[in-house]
Design an enzyme around this catalytic site. Structure first.
Site, PDB file in Angstrom:
ATOM      1  N   GLU A   1      12.598   1.045  -0.210  1.00 28.76           N
ATOM      2  CA  GLU A   1      12.641   0.935   1.247  1.00 28.76           C
ATOM      3  C   GLU A   1      12.498  -0.530   1.623  1.00 28.76           C
ATOM      4  OE1 GLU A   1       9.741   3.447   3.082  1.00 28.76           O
ATOM      5  OE2 GLU A   1      10.562   5.296   2.212  1.00 28.76           O
TER       6      GLU A   1
ATOM      7  N   GLY B   1       0.820  -1.207   0.000  1.00 29.66           N
ATOM      8  CA  GLY B   1       0.000   0.000   0.000  1.00 29.66           C
ATOM      9  C   GLY B   1       0.856   1.261   0.000  1.00 29.66           C
ATOM     10  N   GLY B   2       0.448   2.256  -0.793  1.00 23.42           N
ATOM     11  CA  GLY B   2       1.121   3.545  -0.782  1.00 23.42           C
ATOM     12  C   GLY B   2       2.368   3.660  -1.631  1.00 23.42           C
ATOM     13  N   VAL B   3       2.599   2.702  -2.540  1.00 22.61           N
ATOM     14  CA  VAL B   3       3.822   2.757  -3.347  1.00 22.61           C
ATOM     15  C   VAL B   3       3.575   3.299  -4.760  1.00 22.61           C
ATOM     16  CG1 VAL B   3       4.928   0.898  -2.067  1.00 22.61           C
ATOM     17  CG2 VAL B   3       3.596   0.346  -4.124  1.00 22.61           C
ATOM     18  N   GLY B   4       2.319   3.608  -5.087  1.00 22.30           N
ATOM     19  CA  GLY B   4       2.027   4.176  -6.396  1.00 22.30           C
ATOM     20  C   GLY B   4       1.457   3.204  -7.401  1.00 22.30           C
ATOM     21  N   LYS B   5       0.699   2.201  -6.908  1.00 25.01           N
ATOM     22  CA  LYS B   5       0.109   1.209  -7.823  1.00 25.01           C
ATOM     23  C   LYS B   5      -0.889   1.855  -8.775  1.00 25.01           C
ATOM     24  CE  LYS B   5      -1.521  -1.424  -4.594  1.00 25.01           C
ATOM     25  NZ  LYS B   5      -1.024  -0.619  -3.462  1.00 25.01           N
ATOM     26  N   THR B   6      -1.747   2.713  -8.231  1.00 24.61           N
ATOM     27  CA  THR B   6      -2.780   3.331  -9.063  1.00 24.61           C
ATOM     28  C   THR B   6      -2.158   4.232 -10.114  1.00 24.61           C
ATOM     29  OG1 THR B   6      -4.426   3.239  -7.289  1.00 24.61           O
ATOM     30  CG2 THR B   6      -4.800   4.840  -9.046  1.00 24.61           C
ATOM     31  N   THR B   7      -1.166   5.034  -9.722  1.00 23.31           N
ATOM     32  CA  THR B   7      -0.489   5.900 -10.693  1.00 23.31           C
ATOM     33  C   THR B   7       0.160   5.065 -11.791  1.00 23.31           C
ATOM     34  OG1 THR B   7      -0.041   7.567  -9.002  1.00 23.31           O
ATOM     35  CG2 THR B   7       1.315   7.639 -10.979  1.00 23.31           C
TER      36      THR B   7
ATOM     37  N   ASP C   1      -9.274  -2.539  -5.608  1.00 24.50           N
ATOM     38  CA  ASP C   1      -8.891  -2.087  -4.266  1.00 24.50           C
ATOM     39  C   ASP C   1     -10.141  -1.535  -3.571  1.00 24.50           C
ATOM     40  OD1 ASP C   1      -7.850  -0.879  -1.999  1.00 24.50           O
ATOM     41  OD2 ASP C   1      -6.086  -0.092  -3.040  1.00 24.50           O
TER      42      ASP C   1
END
Length: 353
Positions: A239, A27-33, A55
């Site tokens: 990360e 979550g939060g790594v830019g999948k949608t973009t 999602d």
């Protein structure tokens, strides 16, 4: 790096046989973009492209700046790009079953719904069955749609891994139900006779639906495992936790025989430079800078060093993958113009500043 492993997603664009492209990661790594940018590029070379968000926290509407729902809607500014956001909880699938029963004259309440309600409770007690049913129905729906390529913007890793195991989940659930039906056929016959014809029809409708889904599952499972038709793009940031989840995802995809050979690394500071380039410049300019600037640049260099270390690990782990480094921008990637601009870097990363 060889031409065969060019650091871009051009391999997906060029593979004309691909029907389904799944995009997943922490979550939060830019999948949608990444999903939206890939779809934008695909729309330039495919007759029609659909982006589907599975999602529970949908973001396609935010990314494109346009409201989407359960039905495909054309993206403003495109002639062949569509988006839809679907429910993956499974509740809509049970509602569809109940609606079909009502359409057949089977009441959805009262005594006649008793056995059907019991069957529903039995089904929902199987872990992951509701999501599996939702995913199966989604696959059935997209198969019936005439889109040349479908990009799936998936939920965070854990949720996605559960969906990938849905064939086994469904086989287990259906097997248990049919076993119960056979073992207690006499009791069920007495119960349904007591409750009327509607009860019996409700049970049969439920079991028929499940058997139909089982056939669909086999078909979907075969396509998901066909590398000519389906691939999975892993998205991460440089990360530790993100790389750890990416490796877990890659291992599970391999175990499930699902093709994956692309890793997109988002939020990279200065992809075309390494930390030592910054250190060399900073050493010569440090004395001329105010203390606040020195602190800010010092933190940036420390972050860049950390990222470089993890990026090196990514290249070591995925030496036979296409690894795409996407830059951290000064602004959010929202709206069609920003997505079109950013999407170009997925295909031509050398244009990164």
């Amino acid at each position: 790096m060889s031409d065969d492993l060019h650091p871009s997603l051009r391999n997906i664009i060029d593979q004309e046989t691909l029907n389904w492209v799944f995009v997943g990661g922490k979550g939060g790594v830019g999948k949608t973009t990444t999903s939206c940018c890939l779809a934008v590029q695909l729309s330039k070379v495919r007759p029609s492209v659909l982006v589907v968000s599975t999602d529970p926290a949908h973001n396609l509407s935010d990314a494109f700046g346009q409201k989407f729902g359960r039905e495909p809607i054309k993206v403003n500014g495109f002639e062949n790009l569509y988006c839809m956001e679907v429910d993956s909880s499974g509740e809509q699938e049970w509602e569809a079953i109940e609606a079909a029963q009502v359409a057949q004259g089977i009441q959805s309440d009262g005594l006649e719904s008793g056995v059907g309600s019991i069957m529903k409770d039995l089904m929902t007690s199987v872990p992951g069955i509701d999501e599996a049913m939702a995913f199966a129905e989604l696959m059935k729906m997209v198969q019936e749609m005439n889109y040349s390529t479908i990009v799936f913007d998936t939920a965070p890793t854990g949720h996605t891994l559960r969906l990938l195991s849905f064939p086994k989940t469904m086989e287990s659930a259906i097997g248990k139900l049919l076993d119960l039906k056979n073992r207690f056929s006499g009791l069920l016959t007495q119960l349904t006779a007591f409750m009327g014809a509607g009860g019996a029809e409700g049970v049969e409708a439920m079991i028929t639906k499940l058997e139909q889904l089982k056939g669909l599952i086999d078909q979907v499972h075969n396509q998901i495992r066909d590398p000519e038709k389906t691939t999975f793009v892993c998205v991460c940031i440089p990360e530790f936790l993100s790389i750890y989840e990416t490796e877990r995802l890659v291992q599970e995809l391999s175990k499930n025989e699902i093709d994956t050979h692309n890793v997109v690394v988002n939020q990279v500071l200065f992809p075309n430079k390494d930390a030592e380039d910054l250190v060399e410049w900073y050493s010569s300019a440090k004395e001329k800078l105010p203390e606040e600037a020195q602190e800010l640049i010092g933190k940036t260099i420390a972050r860049k060093r950390m990222q470089d270390r993890y990026i090196s690990q990514i290249f070591e782990l995925y030496e036979d993958f296409h690894v795409i480094l996407m830059p951290l921008l000064d602004t959010e990637v929202r709206g069609v113009p920003a997505l079109e601009s950013f999407s170009g870097l997925l295909i031509n990363p050398d244009s990164t500043n």
